[in-house]
Design an enzyme around this catalytic site. Structure first.
Site, mmCIF file in Angstrom:
data_model
loop_
_atom_site.group_PDB
_atom_site.id
_atom_site.type_symbol
_atom_site.label_atom_id
_atom_site.label_comp_id
_atom_site.label_asym_id
_atom_site.label_seq_id
_atom_site.Cartn_x
_atom_site.Cartn_y
_atom_site.Cartn_z
ATOM 1 C CD GLU A 30 -3.114 0.784 1.996
ATOM 2 O OE1 GLU A 30 -3.444 -0.165 2.025
ATOM 3 O OE2 GLU A 30 -3.784 1.883 2.485
ATOM 4 C CG ASN B 107 -5.263 0.003 6.261
ATOM 5 O OD1 ASN B 107 -5.632 0.560 7.031
ATOM 6 N ND2 ASN B 107 -4.666 0.622 5.149
ATOM 7 C CD GLU C 139 -7.714 6.083 6.417
ATOM 8 O OE1 GLU C 139 -6.782 5.135 6.187
ATOM 9 O OE2 GLU C 139 -7.233 7.294 5.634
ATOM 10 N NE ARG D 153 -0.727 4.088 11.892
ATOM 11 C CZ ARG D 153 -1.238 4.736 10.884
ATOM 12 N NH1 ARG D 153 -2.317 3.859 10.488
ATOM 13 N NH2 ARG D 153 -0.745 5.189 9.866
ATOM 14 C CG ASP E 205 -2.992 10.912 5.489
ATOM 15 O OD1 ASP E 205 -1.789 10.305 5.709
ATOM 16 O OD2 ASP E 205 -3.828 10.392 4.316
ATOM 17 C CD GLU F 152 -0.882 8.004 0.796
ATOM 18 O OE1 GLU F 152 -0.405 7.834 1.738
ATOM 19 O OE2 GLU F 152 -2.106 8.161 0.622
ATOM 20 C CG HIS G 215 -6.330 15.765 1.773
ATOM 21 N ND1 HIS G 215 -7.206 15.311 0.714
ATOM 22 C CD2 HIS G 215 -6.142 14.915 2.622
ATOM 23 C CE1 HIS G 215 -7.402 13.678 1.095
ATOM 24 N NE2 HIS G 215 -6.969 13.699 2.269
ATOM 25 C CD1 TRP H 190 -11.688 10.444 3.191
ATOM 26 C CD2 TRP H 190 -13.443 9.238 1.911
ATOM 27 N NE1 TRP H 190 -11.737 9.212 3.690
ATOM 28 C CE2 TRP H 190 -12.701 8.317 3.021
ATOM 29 C CE3 TRP H 190 -14.158 8.502 1.339
ATOM 30 C CZ2 TRP H 190 -13.031 7.143 3.270
ATOM 31 C CZ3 TRP H 190 -14.527 7.300 1.540
ATOM 32 C CH2 TRP H 190 -14.094 6.476 2.751
#
Ligand code: BDP
Length: 697
Positions: free
Chosen positions: A163, A206, A287, A320, A361, A389, A516, A538
């Site tokens: 990921e 995840n 999430e 976290r 993030d 990312e 973002h 989002w």
């Protein structure tokens, strides 16, 4: 070309080592040497039986130029060093020292440490020193790590997909483990040890519960066996609902004794296979991941239950703080603080709360997370993303040293002199547990990180986790020298490119505190117009709030009041646009397009100026790189050049798409001299990237 400085008789018969630019270098060796000379082999003596000491000696035998004095590799408590009064405490836990000394009546170059791995760190420090052109006349190196946990977080899935990974499949070949241990595992551990990394979380946050089954524990144990000699412990991400999925329980409620017993038995099972297992990393109630809040229990209830399971084995839990919920209408930037701050003081003593560097993030720039400084009774481990990312994946050149440094050096404002670094080293509040975690950018690509300059981000993470007070520029310099050789022209050029690269990405993706603005899912490319995703937070429009009048997120008292989560001195500073640093302006304020900037131009003009500056910076990086062509091996030069070409194109794309969109909102013309976007807005909106890497969803 690699030149050793020769001023010193110590290197009597040494050493001009040539790594001809014509020789292909596929990047596998990273910043590490590979057999600089053969002359030193007999000159390195190792005292003691440990395998780790032997590795330290081998490293020096392979990579040290020949010396006129013998090298002795030994632990500080070795009998032969007794006269030197090197006590392990003065070296610091895991610390090292490298210096001239009399050992058993001989003048030697001593490489020592408080523990075996400290000696290995010392060997790497010596090589680093020499390979980055360090003076060796009066060599006297000594250092010990300022954080206890220096950990990579691999977001690696069991099917091999990483990921947010941009350098191939996962390094872990789970399918053939534990029978086959790829030799790369030792090379990986060696590279980590060379920069002081001492832990690795093998699987994605995840997480799948499967990682905790017997077959996968055996596989993790095989990796741990390889890593142990290099001082690296393995950790696993734990799926909170595993007692249901694997144990057949009806609940994963941390307050249920059967759940606690299941985790205790699971921890015992893991420790039977991996006696030095580090512990668990947990992403809970974030999430879509399960967690204690599913049962009305708190994060502390969940963390403490797991902490009790690993406590008898000296394990830890990294819990976290990356949480936000769609049911919570509060500004997303506030949610982690709101949830965790009240829990300060209620975590067990083997729990660390893992806090991302910023409150949203891993954006190209975010103000430091307000939790740093706000939880004095809880050790906090800072989480950075090494994989890029939001900074152009593996293709764009963005050296993250300045980003890490900016966060670590930030004053929390809580107490005079308190910085994020002093919180994460545990010094601010006297915690013995402390640490930094980095989301790894390592995959099965031959060059590990998908490109030479990405290796620098792995490198700088390790070096700064070891010592957050090191400067990102000094680290860039030592990395460049070790990676490309000691040609000053190469080093100066490469360091100049690196030091401006992250700001260039900020400029062309989201200047002045915008964040973002990325396209959906894969986060590849611009998507400031996106407004149709299910969860409000989002959508990029949630973050920039642009309308005909202005742009930016009001986080002052008239808005979400996120500023109040900072210490009063900072809250005051951020409450007023005049005292907010321009770099963070639109993070905290919604301002009219014609707001007057300190230089006298308008906000809009300044935005455009910065977009243009970002694009120009990439052009300049590419031309600087072109000048190095004769000085760098063709393989690495060509790949980097091609990537810079991609970055040039994409920086322009980011700038043009963003400006086309902002102009559609504000109706303003571009300032004189600024080129019109290449396409109309619709064209940019139509772009789609169905197989973008690193996005398993
Ligand atoms: C975001 C990533 C997502 C991660 C998440 C996390 O987009 O893939 O799962 O963070 O940190 O940055 O858990």
């Amino acid at each position: 070309m690699k030149l050793f400085t020769l001023q010193n008789p110590l290197w009597a018969c040494a050493a001009l080592v040539l790594a001809s630019p014509a020789v292909a270098d596929d990047g596998y060796r990273l910043w590490l040497g590979e057999g600089a000379t053969t002359q030193a082999r007999s000159g390195v003596e190792v005292r003691g039986e440990s395998e780790t000491l032997r590795l330290a000696a081998d490293e020096l035998r392979r990579n040290l130029p020949a010396l006129s004095v013998p090298v002795v590799v030994a632990r500080a408590d070795d009998a032969a060093l007794a006269g030197l009064r090197l006590d392990a405490r003065s070296l610091g836990s895991e610390g090292y020292a490298v210096r001239r000394a009399q050992v058993a009546g001989r003048e030697v170059l001593l490489v020592t440490g408080s523990v075996d791995v400290g000696v290995l760190y010392g060997a790497f420090a010596l090589l680093r020193h020499i390979n980055s052109g360090g003076d060796i006349a009066n060599i006297d190196l000594a250092s010990s790590p300022q954080t206890k946990l220096r950990i990579l977080n691999h977001w690696d899935n069991l099917d091999g997909v990483v990921e947010r990974g941009y350098s191939g499949q996962s390094l872990w070949d789970w399918w053939v483990l534990p029978d086959f241990k790829d030799p790369r595992y030792a090379d990986y551990a060696r590279a980590n040890a060379s920069i002081g990394i001492n832990g690795t979380v093998l699987n994605n946050v995840n997480a799948k519960a499967d990682s905790l089954t017997a077959p996968y524990i055996a596989k993790a144990a095989a990796l741990a066996d390889v890593f142990r000699l290099y001082g690296i412990r393995v950790y696993l991400s734990a799926r909170f609902s595993a007692p249901i999925e694997l144990g057949g329980l009806k609940t994963a409620d941390p307050r249920d004794p059967a759940v606690a017993a299941w985790w205790k038995a699971k921890a015992d099972e893991i420790y039977r296979a991996i006696p030095d297992f580090g512990g668990f990393l947990v992403k809970a109630n974030s999430e879509g991941q399960p967690g204690p809040r599913d049962y009305g229990a708190s994060h502390a209830d969940g963390a403490n239950m797991l902490a009790a399971a690993v406590k008898p084995h000296n394990g830890i839990v990294m819990w976290r703080a990356f949480v936000y919920a769609d049911t919570d209408p509060e500004d997303r930037a506030k949610q982690a603080y709101t949830e965790f701050k009240p829990l300060d003081g209620s975590f067990a003593d083997n729990v660390l709360v893992q806090v991302k560097n910023g409150a949203i993030d891993f954006q190209p720039r975010e103000p430091f997370h307000p939790l740093f400084g706000a939880m004095p009774r809880t050790p906090l481990i800072a989480e950075f993303q090494i994989t890029k990312e939001y900074l152009g994946f593996a293709t764009h050149l963005a050296y993250l040293g300045p980003l890490f440094e900016e966060v670590l050096d930030a004053q929390t404002g809580v107490r005079r002199g308190e910085t994020v670094a002093s919180v994460v080293t545990g010094k601010a509040d006297g915690h013995s547990l402390s640490g930094m975690a980095g989301v790894a950018n390592i995959g099965r690509d031959r060059d590990w990180s998908g490109g030479t300059f990405n290796q620098a981000n792995w490198y700088v993470f390790g070096r700064m986790a070891w010592d957050p007070s090191l400067s990102s520029e000094a680290i860039a310099r030592e990395w460049a020298a070790q990676t490309f050789g000691n040609d000053p022209v190469v080093i100066d050029t490469v360091v100049a490119m690196m030091m401006r690269s992250r700001e260039a990405v900020v400029d062309y993706t989201g200047p002045l505190g915008l964040a973002h603005l990325f396209a959906t899912g894969h986060h590849y490319g611009p998507g400031p117009w996106v407004s149709d995703l299910a969860r409000p937070e989002w959508n990029p429009v949630y973050y920039h709030r642009a309308d005909r009048q202005g742009i930016g997120f009001d986080r002052t008292r008239t808005g979400s009041n996120a500023v109040a989560q900072y210490a009063p001195v900072l809250a005051r500073r951020y409450a007023d646009p005049k005292t907010t640093p321009p770099e963070e302006l639109l993070w905290f304020h919604h301002l009219p397009w014609d707001y007057k900037m300190p230089a006298g131009n308008t906000l809009w003009e300044e935005m455009v100026r910065r977009y243009d500056r970002g694009v120009a910076e990439v052009d300049s990086m590419r031309s600087q790189w072109a000048t190095l062509r004769p000085r760098i091996d063709a393989e690495r030069w060509t790949k980097t050049d091609a990537f810079l070409g991609v970055q040039q194109r994409e920086a322009r794309w980011w700038r043009d798409a963003s400006l086309a969109y902002w102009m559609s909102i504000n109706g303003l013309p571009l300032p004189n001299g600024s080129a019109a976007p290449q396409h109309d807005l619709e064209w940019y909106r139509q772009q789609s990237f169905p197989f973008a890497p690193g996005n398993p969803k």
